[in-house]
Write a protein that holds these residues in place. Structure first.
Motif, PDB file in Angstrom:
ATOM      1  N   GLN A   1       0.907  -1.201   0.064  1.00 18.70           N
ATOM      2  CA  GLN A   1      -0.004   0.124  -0.038  1.00 18.70           C
ATOM      3  C   GLN A   1       0.818   1.280   0.132  1.00 18.70           C
ATOM      4  OE1 GLN A   1      -3.038  -0.049   3.136  1.00 18.70           O
ATOM      5  NE2 GLN A   1      -4.301  -1.036   1.527  1.00 18.70           N
ATOM      6  N   TYR A   2       0.567   2.168  -0.928  1.00 24.22           N
ATOM      7  CA  TYR A   2       1.207   3.505  -0.770  1.00 24.22           C
ATOM      8  C   TYR A   2       0.039   4.751  -0.498  1.00 24.22           C
ATOM      9  CZ  TYR A   2       4.757   0.803  -3.468  1.00 24.22           C
ATOM     10  OH  TYR A   2       5.538  -0.152  -4.048  1.00 24.22           O
ATOM     11  N   HIS A   3       0.681   5.678   0.373  1.00 26.62           N
ATOM     12  CA  HIS A   3       0.085   6.817   0.533  1.00 26.62           C
ATOM     13  C   HIS A   3       0.492   7.362  -0.962  1.00 26.62           C
ATOM     14  CE1 HIS A   3      -1.783   6.385   4.256  1.00 26.62           C
ATOM     15  NE2 HIS A   3      -0.833   5.392   4.392  1.00 26.62           N
ATOM     16  N   VAL A   4      -0.325   8.153  -1.575  1.00 26.33           N
ATOM     17  CA  VAL A   4      -0.049   9.032  -2.833  1.00 26.33           C
ATOM     18  C   VAL A   4      -0.743  10.277  -2.643  1.00 26.33           C
ATOM     19  CG1 VAL A   4       0.702   7.017  -4.272  1.00 26.33           C
ATOM     20  CG2 VAL A   4      -1.616   7.863  -4.434  1.00 26.33           C
ATOM     21  N   LEU A   5      -0.008  11.235  -3.203  1.00 26.47           N
ATOM     22  CA  LEU A   5      -0.507  12.715  -3.435  1.00 26.47           C
ATOM     23  C   LEU A   5      -0.856  12.716  -4.841  1.00 26.47           C
ATOM     24  CD1 LEU A   5      -1.333  15.702  -2.461  1.00 26.47           C
ATOM     25  CD2 LEU A   5       1.124  16.086  -3.594  1.00 26.47           C
ATOM     26  N   THR A   6      -2.261  12.869  -5.305  1.00 28.07           N
ATOM     27  CA  THR A   6      -2.343  12.659  -6.719  1.00 28.07           C
ATOM     28  C   THR A   6      -2.923  13.857  -7.362  1.00 28.07           C
ATOM     29  OG1 THR A   6      -3.531  10.430  -6.023  1.00 28.07           O
ATOM     30  CG2 THR A   6      -3.988  11.408  -8.280  1.00 28.07           C
ATOM     31  N   GLN A   7      -2.410  14.257  -8.517  1.00 29.88           N
ATOM     32  CA  GLN A   7      -2.470  15.682  -9.074  1.00 29.88           C
ATOM     33  C   GLN A   7      -3.139  15.227 -10.763  1.00 29.88           C
ATOM     34  OE1 GLN A   7       1.030  17.089  -7.862  1.00 29.88           O
ATOM     35  NE2 GLN A   7       0.493  18.991  -7.348  1.00 29.88           N
ATOM     36  N   THR A   8      -3.972  16.258 -11.151  1.00 25.55           N
ATOM     37  CA  THR A   8      -4.134  15.763 -12.525  1.00 25.55           C
ATOM     38  C   THR A   8      -4.307  17.015 -13.437  1.00 25.55           C
ATOM     39  OG1 THR A   8      -6.498  16.522 -11.919  1.00 25.55           O
ATOM     40  CG2 THR A   8      -6.266  14.290 -11.858  1.00 25.55           C
TER      41      THR A   8
ATOM     42  N   THR B   1      -3.420   5.757  13.100  1.00 23.07           N
ATOM     43  CA  THR B   1      -4.286   5.814  11.964  1.00 23.07           C
ATOM     44  C   THR B   1      -4.719   7.409  11.552  1.00 23.07           C
ATOM     45  OG1 THR B   1      -6.252   6.173  13.630  1.00 23.07           O
ATOM     46  CG2 THR B   1      -6.118   4.026  12.618  1.00 23.07           C
ATOM     47  N   TYR B   2      -4.402   7.398  10.242  1.00 26.22           N
ATOM     48  CA  TYR B   2      -4.474   8.830   9.762  1.00 26.22           C
ATOM     49  C   TYR B   2      -5.211   8.821   8.467  1.00 26.22           C
ATOM     50  CZ  TYR B   2      -0.011   6.589   8.714  1.00 26.22           C
ATOM     51  OH  TYR B   2       0.912   5.747   8.351  1.00 26.22           O
TER      52      TYR B   2
ATOM     53  N   ILE C   1       6.647  10.237   4.064  1.00 30.16           N
ATOM     54  CA  ILE C   1       6.038  11.539   4.962  1.00 30.16           C
ATOM     55  C   ILE C   1       4.816  11.217   5.635  1.00 30.16           C
ATOM     56  CG2 ILE C   1       4.996  13.633   4.619  1.00 30.16           C
ATOM     57  CD1 ILE C   1       6.367  13.673   1.807  1.00 30.16           C
ATOM     58  N   ARG C   2       3.922  10.242   5.280  1.00 30.59           N
ATOM     59  CA  ARG C   2       2.676  10.078   6.076  1.00 30.59           C
ATOM     60  C   ARG C   2       2.980   9.349   7.472  1.00 30.59           C
ATOM     61  NH1 ARG C   2       0.793  13.656   5.469  1.00 30.59           N
ATOM     62  NH2 ARG C   2      -0.679  14.185   4.125  1.00 30.59           N
ATOM     63  N   GLN C   3       4.075   8.462   7.205  1.00 34.21           N
ATOM     64  CA  GLN C   3       4.588   7.579   8.399  1.00 34.21           C
ATOM     65  C   GLN C   3       5.122   8.633   9.474  1.00 34.21           C
ATOM     66  OE1 GLN C   3       7.377   4.493   7.129  1.00 34.21           O
ATOM     67  NE2 GLN C   3       5.620   3.348   6.667  1.00 34.21           N
TER      68      GLN C   3
ATOM     69  N   GLY D   1       2.677  10.371  10.940  1.00 33.07           N
ATOM     70  CA  GLY D   1       1.788   9.623  12.071  1.00 33.07           C
ATOM     71  C   GLY D   1       2.594   9.309  13.394  1.00 33.07           C
ATOM     72  N   HIS D   2       3.914   9.331  12.971  1.00 29.28           N
ATOM     73  CA  HIS D   2       4.945   9.140  14.251  1.00 29.28           C
ATOM     74  C   HIS D   2       4.758  10.580  15.193  1.00 29.28           C
ATOM     75  CE1 HIS D   2       9.040   7.958  15.745  1.00 29.28           C
ATOM     76  NE2 HIS D   2       8.262   8.245  16.936  1.00 29.28           N
ATOM     77  N   LEU D   3       4.873  11.558  14.299  1.00 26.88           N
ATOM     78  CA  LEU D   3       4.885  12.845  15.030  1.00 26.88           C
ATOM     79  C   LEU D   3       3.467  13.119  15.829  1.00 26.88           C
ATOM     80  CD1 LEU D   3       6.646  15.210  12.617  1.00 26.88           C
ATOM     81  CD2 LEU D   3       7.370  14.546  14.893  1.00 26.88           C
ATOM     82  N   SER D   4       2.358  12.738  15.007  1.00 34.58           N
ATOM     83  CA  SER D   4       1.018  12.898  15.991  1.00 34.58           C
ATOM     84  C   SER D   4       0.953  12.253  16.906  1.00 34.58           C
ATOM     85  CB  SER D   4      -0.123  12.912  14.588  1.00 34.58           C
ATOM     86  OG  SER D   4       0.054  11.631  14.069  1.00 34.58           O
TER      87      SER D   4
END
Lengths: 503, 116
Positions: free
Chosen positions: A222-229, A502-503, A252-254, A257-260
């Motif tokens: 699984q990847y967290h992605v920022l999608t732009q069109t 969770t985020y 970045i999300r990880q 998550g750690h920081l939050s």
């Protein structure tokens, strides 16, 4: 523009006359009258038109002309000779020349020939420029294709039906070369378009849209992605396709998550910390007033409070530090029995003060093991303290509380430590959540980090914890740790955080 | 001698307040939760109460509500001593709200002002 003409003619008078004629039109003429002169003048390359009589002193220079033409196709050749040689000249030079003139040279024919040569030269130059551009274009095309392919993002092109009609190399590598499939199927394994599809929006308004998605690759990653069109227009200005660029922001999300969760932890702990600091103030006050009044009992009590608070604050700070900084283990060879005895000594004081008996079943010697002594010891102390505290907090006053430590080696040469208490035990909820980050059964006294970290440290050592517990009867922890550093060590935190937050 | 009731679940903090206040000439009594606090306040009739907000079981604001419904006790000054943030809104009628760790001289001067 004035052309330079190289004039080759063995008849000097004729050559001079031609030169005179041509120079009137502003043309620069250079003359060669022998084969040698011809060869040396050709080598200078300072001419665009070669005006040549190919039969110098009876011998033919046709091969030199051909050679020149092959080496330098831009140079235009005009042949002149006596009528009787014309056929031979045409035979030998053929299309290498653009014009064949007869001596005596008709001035109009010469003018025409030169005009034609100029046009040829101009055309040839233009063609050279065009083909140069064509080569650049081809090169650019390859470059853009390469850029498209090598961009470190997933790029896919979708049509109005949400079908994929192209993708870059990274996309194809992680999501397959599934041209014609629905994008939501390939990216998200869905059967219908995603509710906040940026592609649909871009088709509607022609603008770029962005969303954040979790996508699943072919391998199930699984990847967290920022999608732009971005819209792709046809010649009529209609949007026929939409390009979707997805940037992997999993790391970045990880981190976020750690920081939050760190922020959450600090927030949830602040009440406990404030309580401890107030109690520490109390200890200091009582110490000061005890000293003032020379009251040894008060001083002793104050010192106990200060020590207790200092220990708790120290422990809490260390836990925060461990969690805040993902760290690699520092392996060192230690004596197994010494390690366990140190752990027991650390909790012996707490146990004695609270009338909890410690029993041990530890061999004289059990060899050595490679571990990070600081952290493994901290983890074992944490488990041991929990055992003693489970006795302290138990309300059953008729029990004789005890904590039993056992140390042995299993069949795989691994070190096993068990800690058994007859304290309060755990209910189902506590049992299920005991290793969860920020779960605590100790109210404001606990950080919810102790067991989480202990479990993690033991796992980092390639070991594991087995737990049995029954409410009101006590808890049994059994820790198994290999003697050598595991070949595949788990990441200090990263992966684990992914699971916990969770985020 | 003025009487002060200390309501806090942390025994170390109770000990601290008892020592501090007794050293400064007050009589003290303690309760570790809201239920005990309400029982003791009726018998002991303190001149002032220090109240923690977050305690196991019932919270400090509930203690205050019950107190203010009792005509005999409702004018007893209450000083909130809590580690919670946003504390200023929890009990608006408290004579003072102190954050843990509190300043002991500030506490003593507030007590002095409110027990004249």
């Amino acid at each position: 523009m004035a052309e330079n003409i190289l004039l080759i003619e063995n008849n000097k008078e004729h050559a001079t006359a031609l030169q005179f004629y041509l120079e009137r039109s502003g043309i620069v003429v250079s003359i060669g009258t022998t084969t040698e002169e011809m060869v040396s003048k050709i080598a200078t390359k300072e001419f665009e038109i070669l005006l040549v009589n190919p039969f110098i002193n009876g011998s033919s220079v046709c091969p030199i002309v051909k050679e020149l033409k092959l080496a330098n196709p831009l140079v235009q050749v005009i042949i002149f000779c006596f009528k009787q040689h014309l056929n031979q000249a045409m035979d030998e030079i053929g299309t290498y020349a653009i014009h064949f003139l007869e001596i005596p040279i008709n001035s109009k024919a010469l003018d025409l020939a030169i005009t034609r040569a100029r046009k040829y030269i101009a055309n040839a130059r233009r063609i050279a420029v065009y083909s140069g551009r064509l080569a650049d274009l081809e090169h650019d095309r390859t470059l853009y294709h390469q850029l498209f392919n090598e961009v470190p993002c997933y790029i896919s092109i979708q049509n109005q039906d949400m079908r994929l009609i192209g993708g870059n190399s990274l996309f194809q590598k992680d999501f397959g070369n599934e041209i014609g499939e629905y994008c939501y199927q390939i990216y998200k394994h869905r059967t219908s378009p995603c509710p906040t599809c940026p592609v649909i929006k871009t088709f509607a308004d022609g603008k770029s849209h962005s969303t954040e998605e979790v996508v699943t690759s072919l391998s199930g990653q699984q990847y967290h992605v920022l999608t732009q069109t971005a819209p792709i227009f046809n010649d009529d200005g209609d949007i026929t396709q939409v390009m979707e660029i997805a940037t992997d922001i999993t790391q970045i999300r990880q981190l976020q998550g750690h920081l939050s969760s760190l922020g959450l932890m600090l927030g949830s702990m602040s009440h406990g910390v404030k309580g401890m600091l107030t109690a520490l103030d109390g200890g200091i006050y009582q110490m000061a007033s005890g000293l003032e009044k020379n009251d040894p009992e008060r001083i002793k009590k104050a010192f106990d409070i200060i020590k207790q608070m200092a220990d708790r604050i120290k422990k809490m700070v260390l836990e925060i530090l461990y969690y805040a900084k993902s760290r690699e283990l520092q392996y060192k060879t230690v004596d197994v029995v010494n390690l366990v005895r140190t752990v027991i000594t650390t909790v012996a004081n707490l146990a004695r003060k609270n009338h909890v008996t410690i029993e041990t079943d530890i061999p004289e010697y059990l060899g050595e093991m490679d571990i990070d002594a600081n952290w493994l010891q901290a983890a074992l102390v944490n488990l041991s303290e929990n055992a003693v505290e489970a006795c302290i907090y138990d309300k059953d006053k008729n029990k004789k509380y005890r904590v039993e430590f056992r140390l042995w080696e299993d069949d795989d040469n691994r070190v096993c430590i068990s800690i058994k208490d007859n304290g309060m035990g755990m209910d189902q909820d506590t049992y299920e959540r005991m290793f969860t980050l920020f779960f605590t059964s100790k109210g404001s006294q606990g950080t919810g980090l102790g067991l989480f970290i202990a479990n993690h440290v033991i796992k980092q050592h390639g070991g594991y914890i087995k737990v049995k517990s029954s409410l009101g009867e006590g808890t049994y922890f059994e820790i198994t740790i290999p003697r050598k550093k595991p070949e595949e060590s788990i990441a200090p935190f990263g992966k684990l955080i992914e699971k916990e937050s969770t985020y | 001698m003025k009487k002060i009731l200390i309501v806090d679940d942390d025994p170390n903090i109770r000990d601290y307040l008892v020592a501090l206040l007794e050293d400064n000439g007050y009589d003290t009594c303690t309760a570790s939760n809201v239920k005990d606090g309400l029982k003791i306040v009726k018998e002991y009739k303190p001149d002032l109460i220090t109240l923690d907000l977050e305690m196991p079981g019932e919270w400090g604001p509930r203690f205050y509500r019950q107190l203010s419904q009792d005509n005999e006790l409702k004018n007893t000054p209450v000083i909130v001593i809590s580690g919670l943030s946003g504390k200023d809104y929890a009990i608006s009628k408290a004579v003072a709200t102190l954050t843990k760790p509190f300043d002991k001289d500030e506490l003593l001067s507030i007590i002095k002002e409110n027990t004249l």
